[in-house]
Design a protein around this motif. Structure first.
Motif, PDB file in Angstrom:
ATOM      1  N   GLY A   1       0.664  -1.278  -0.163  1.00 33.30           N
ATOM      2  CA  GLY A   1      -0.081  -0.132  -0.102  1.00 33.30           C
ATOM      3  C   GLY A   1       0.844   1.275   0.038  1.00 33.30           C
ATOM      4  N   ALA A   2       1.876   1.274   0.851  1.00 32.52           N
ATOM      5  CA  ALA A   2       2.831   2.405   0.911  1.00 32.52           C
ATOM      6  C   ALA A   2       3.393   2.658  -0.689  1.00 32.52           C
ATOM      7  CB  ALA A   2       3.653   2.130   1.903  1.00 32.52           C
ATOM      8  N   LEU A   3       3.894   1.325  -1.137  1.00 36.16           N
ATOM      9  CA  LEU A   3       4.642   1.518  -2.541  1.00 36.16           C
ATOM     10  C   LEU A   3       3.512   2.019  -3.497  1.00 36.16           C
ATOM     11  CD1 LEU A   3       7.007   1.021  -4.435  1.00 36.16           C
ATOM     12  CD2 LEU A   3       5.917  -1.191  -4.611  1.00 36.16           C
ATOM     13  N   VAL A   4       2.281   1.523  -3.525  1.00 34.35           N
ATOM     14  CA  VAL A   4       1.315   2.107  -4.494  1.00 34.35           C
ATOM     15  C   VAL A   4       0.944   3.733  -4.302  1.00 34.35           C
ATOM     16  CG1 VAL A   4      -0.915   2.121  -5.319  1.00 34.35           C
ATOM     17  CG2 VAL A   4       0.435   0.058  -5.028  1.00 34.35           C
ATOM     18  N   ALA A   5       0.682   3.872  -2.978  1.00 34.43           N
ATOM     19  CA  ALA A   5       0.764   5.516  -2.739  1.00 34.43           C
ATOM     20  C   ALA A   5       1.741   6.328  -2.909  1.00 34.43           C
ATOM     21  CB  ALA A   5       0.234   5.333  -1.225  1.00 34.43           C
ATOM     22  N   SER A   6       2.970   6.032  -2.818  1.00 31.09           N
ATOM     23  CA  SER A   6       4.120   6.661  -3.086  1.00 31.09           C
ATOM     24  C   SER A   6       4.112   7.151  -4.728  1.00 31.09           C
ATOM     25  CB  SER A   6       5.527   6.169  -2.378  1.00 31.09           C
ATOM     26  OG  SER A   6       5.805   4.709  -3.093  1.00 31.09           O
ATOM     27  N   VAL A   7       3.830   6.170  -5.446  1.00 30.29           N
ATOM     28  CA  VAL A   7       3.959   6.302  -6.729  1.00 30.29           C
ATOM     29  C   VAL A   7       2.582   7.052  -7.082  1.00 30.29           C
ATOM     30  CG1 VAL A   7       3.782   5.061  -9.155  1.00 30.29           C
ATOM     31  CG2 VAL A   7       5.181   4.291  -7.232  1.00 30.29           C
ATOM     32  N   LEU A   8       1.509   6.825  -6.631  1.00 30.38           N
ATOM     33  CA  LEU A   8       0.109   7.296  -7.059  1.00 30.38           C
ATOM     34  C   LEU A   8       0.284   8.833  -6.827  1.00 30.38           C
ATOM     35  CD1 LEU A   8      -2.476   6.562  -8.555  1.00 30.38           C
ATOM     36  CD2 LEU A   8      -3.464   6.045  -6.064  1.00 30.38           C
ATOM     37  N   PHE A   9       0.724   9.126  -5.684  1.00 30.19           N
ATOM     38  CA  PHE A   9       0.676  10.618  -5.267  1.00 30.19           C
ATOM     39  C   PHE A   9       1.206  11.572  -6.247  1.00 30.19           C
ATOM     40  CE2 PHE A   9       1.698  14.028  -2.445  1.00 30.19           C
ATOM     41  CZ  PHE A   9       0.740  14.212  -1.878  1.00 30.19           C
ATOM     42  N   PRO A  10       2.604  11.456  -6.319  1.00 26.90           N
ATOM     43  CA  PRO A  10       3.240  12.666  -7.385  1.00 26.90           C
ATOM     44  C   PRO A  10       2.748  12.287  -8.859  1.00 26.90           C
ATOM     45  CG  PRO A  10       4.737  11.067  -6.669  1.00 26.90           C
ATOM     46  CD  PRO A  10       3.531  10.602  -5.914  1.00 26.90           C
ATOM     47  N   LEU A  11       2.423  11.139  -9.247  1.00 26.94           N
ATOM     48  CA  LEU A  11       2.561  11.031 -10.609  1.00 26.94           C
ATOM     49  C   LEU A  11       0.943  11.172 -11.228  1.00 26.94           C
ATOM     50  CD1 LEU A  11       4.974   8.119 -11.298  1.00 26.94           C
ATOM     51  CD2 LEU A  11       5.107  10.398 -11.620  1.00 26.94           C
ATOM     52  N   ALA A  12      -0.030  10.654 -10.323  1.00 26.79           N
ATOM     53  CA  ALA A  12      -1.423  10.956 -10.888  1.00 26.79           C
ATOM     54  C   ALA A  12      -2.183  11.716 -10.022  1.00 26.79           C
ATOM     55  CB  ALA A  12      -1.951   9.420 -10.583  1.00 26.79           C
ATOM     56  N   LEU A  13      -2.294  11.801  -8.691  1.00 31.86           N
ATOM     57  CA  LEU A  13      -3.227  12.663  -8.023  1.00 31.86           C
ATOM     58  C   LEU A  13      -2.460  14.297  -8.276  1.00 31.86           C
ATOM     59  CD1 LEU A  13      -3.646  10.420  -4.900  1.00 31.86           C
ATOM     60  CD2 LEU A  13      -5.210  10.740  -7.083  1.00 31.86           C
ATOM     61  N   MET A  14      -1.309  14.383  -7.906  1.00 36.52           N
ATOM     62  CA  MET A  14      -0.986  15.804  -8.111  1.00 36.52           C
ATOM     63  C   MET A  14      -1.337  16.672  -9.156  1.00 36.52           C
ATOM     64  SD  MET A  14       0.433  16.891  -5.027  1.00 36.52           S
ATOM     65  CE  MET A  14       1.657  18.259  -5.439  1.00 36.52           C
ATOM     66  N   PRO A  15      -0.819  15.962 -10.354  1.00 30.96           N
ATOM     67  CA  PRO A  15      -1.083  16.905 -11.511  1.00 30.96           C
ATOM     68  C   PRO A  15      -2.752  16.715 -11.760  1.00 30.96           C
ATOM     69  CG  PRO A  15       0.426  15.077 -11.906  1.00 30.96           C
ATOM     70  CD  PRO A  15      -0.200  14.880 -10.685  1.00 30.96           C
ATOM     71  N   LEU A  16      -3.625  15.825 -11.206  1.00 32.86           N
ATOM     72  CA  LEU A  16      -4.957  15.814 -11.574  1.00 32.86           C
ATOM     73  C   LEU A  16      -5.632  16.694 -10.665  1.00 32.86           C
ATOM     74  CD1 LEU A  16      -7.257  14.222 -13.443  1.00 32.86           C
ATOM     75  CD2 LEU A  16      -7.299  12.692 -11.388  1.00 32.86           C
ATOM     76  N   LEU A  17      -5.392  16.527  -9.205  1.00 33.65           N
ATOM     77  CA  LEU A  17      -6.164  17.558  -8.536  1.00 33.65           C
ATOM     78  C   LEU A  17      -5.692  18.598  -7.725  1.00 33.65           C
ATOM     79  CD1 LEU A  17      -7.311  14.379  -6.127  1.00 33.65           C
ATOM     80  CD2 LEU A  17      -8.604  15.265  -7.710  1.00 33.65           C
ATOM     81  N   GLY A  18      -4.158  18.649  -7.784  1.00 35.33           N
ATOM     82  CA  GLY A  18      -3.578  19.904  -7.206  1.00 35.33           C
ATOM     83  C   GLY A  18      -3.024  19.674  -5.855  1.00 35.33           C
ATOM     84  N   LEU A  19      -2.279  20.326  -5.278  1.00 36.18           N
ATOM     85  CA  LEU A  19      -1.774  19.949  -4.018  1.00 36.18           C
ATOM     86  C   LEU A  19      -2.856  20.133  -2.964  1.00 36.18           C
ATOM     87  CD1 LEU A  19       0.855  19.499  -2.302  1.00 36.18           C
ATOM     88  CD2 LEU A  19       0.994  21.927  -1.910  1.00 36.18           C
ATOM     89  N   VAL A  20      -3.535  20.947  -2.579  1.00 39.47           N
ATOM     90  CA  VAL A  20      -4.606  21.074  -1.681  1.00 39.47           C
ATOM     91  C   VAL A  20      -5.494  20.004  -1.551  1.00 39.47           C
ATOM     92  CG1 VAL A  20      -6.200  22.463  -0.308  1.00 39.47           C
ATOM     93  CG2 VAL A  20      -4.277  23.565  -1.327  1.00 39.47           C
ATOM     94  N   ARG A  21      -6.058  19.698  -2.792  1.00 41.52           N
ATOM     95  CA  ARG A  21      -7.087  18.684  -2.734  1.00 41.52           C
ATOM     96  C   ARG A  21      -6.497  17.359  -2.865  1.00 41.52           C
ATOM     97  NH1 ARG A  21      -9.593  21.990  -7.299  1.00 41.52           N
ATOM     98  NH2 ARG A  21     -11.567  22.870  -6.432  1.00 41.52           N
ATOM     99  N   THR A  22      -5.176  17.122  -3.268  1.00 43.02           N
ATOM    100  CA  THR A  22      -4.655  15.809  -3.094  1.00 43.02           C
ATOM    101  C   THR A  22      -4.262  15.566  -1.665  1.00 43.02           C
ATOM    102  OG1 THR A  22      -3.464  15.891  -5.249  1.00 43.02           O
ATOM    103  CG2 THR A  22      -2.526  14.310  -3.769  1.00 43.02           C
ATOM    104  N   CYS A  23      -3.940  16.611  -0.802  1.00 44.02           N
ATOM    105  CA  CYS A  23      -3.748  16.334   0.495  1.00 44.02           C
ATOM    106  C   CYS A  23      -5.058  15.964   1.127  1.00 44.02           C
ATOM    107  CB  CYS A  23      -3.066  17.693   1.075  1.00 44.02           C
ATOM    108  SG  CYS A  23      -1.466  17.601   0.484  1.00 44.02           S
TER     109      CYS A  23
END
Length: 93
Positions: free
Chosen positions: A15-37
């Motif tokens: 889970g940590a591995l998937v989240a560490s890849v998903l957070f910067p590569l998919a969620l940040m560009p899609l949602l932005g910093l505040v929404r991703t957090c």
């Protein structure tokens, strides 16, 4: 017992591995910093809310108060996610 703990750590690592890849590569560009957090916090709050059912029900209602706190935290984070643009503009000013 060792097998159960080993499987638990394996799922935790996965889970940590998937989240560490998903957070910067998919969620940040899609949602932005505040929404991703906020989204990450909502996920954590949801897990905490679900985890309260693993607790034995106490006589004085501690599990119910923990559920209410978790639900309140999730609601606050959803409000933050909804108003993310205003938070970013206010921080930039």
């Amino acid at each position: 017992f060792k097998d159960i703990v080993g499987r638990g750590f394996a799922y935790d690592y996965l889970g940590a591995l998937v989240a560490s890849v998903l957070f910067p590569l998919a969620l940040m560009p899609l949602l932005g910093l505040v929404r991703t957090c906020a989204f990450t916090g909502v996920c954590s709050g949801g897990v905490a809310f679900a985890g309260t059912w693993a607790l034995p029900e106490a006589q004085d209602g501690k599990a119910s108060s923990l559920r209410a706190l978790c639900a309140g935290a999730v609601v606050v984070l959803l409000v933050v996610a909804a108003g993310a643009d205003r938070f970013v503009v206010a921080a930039a000013d």
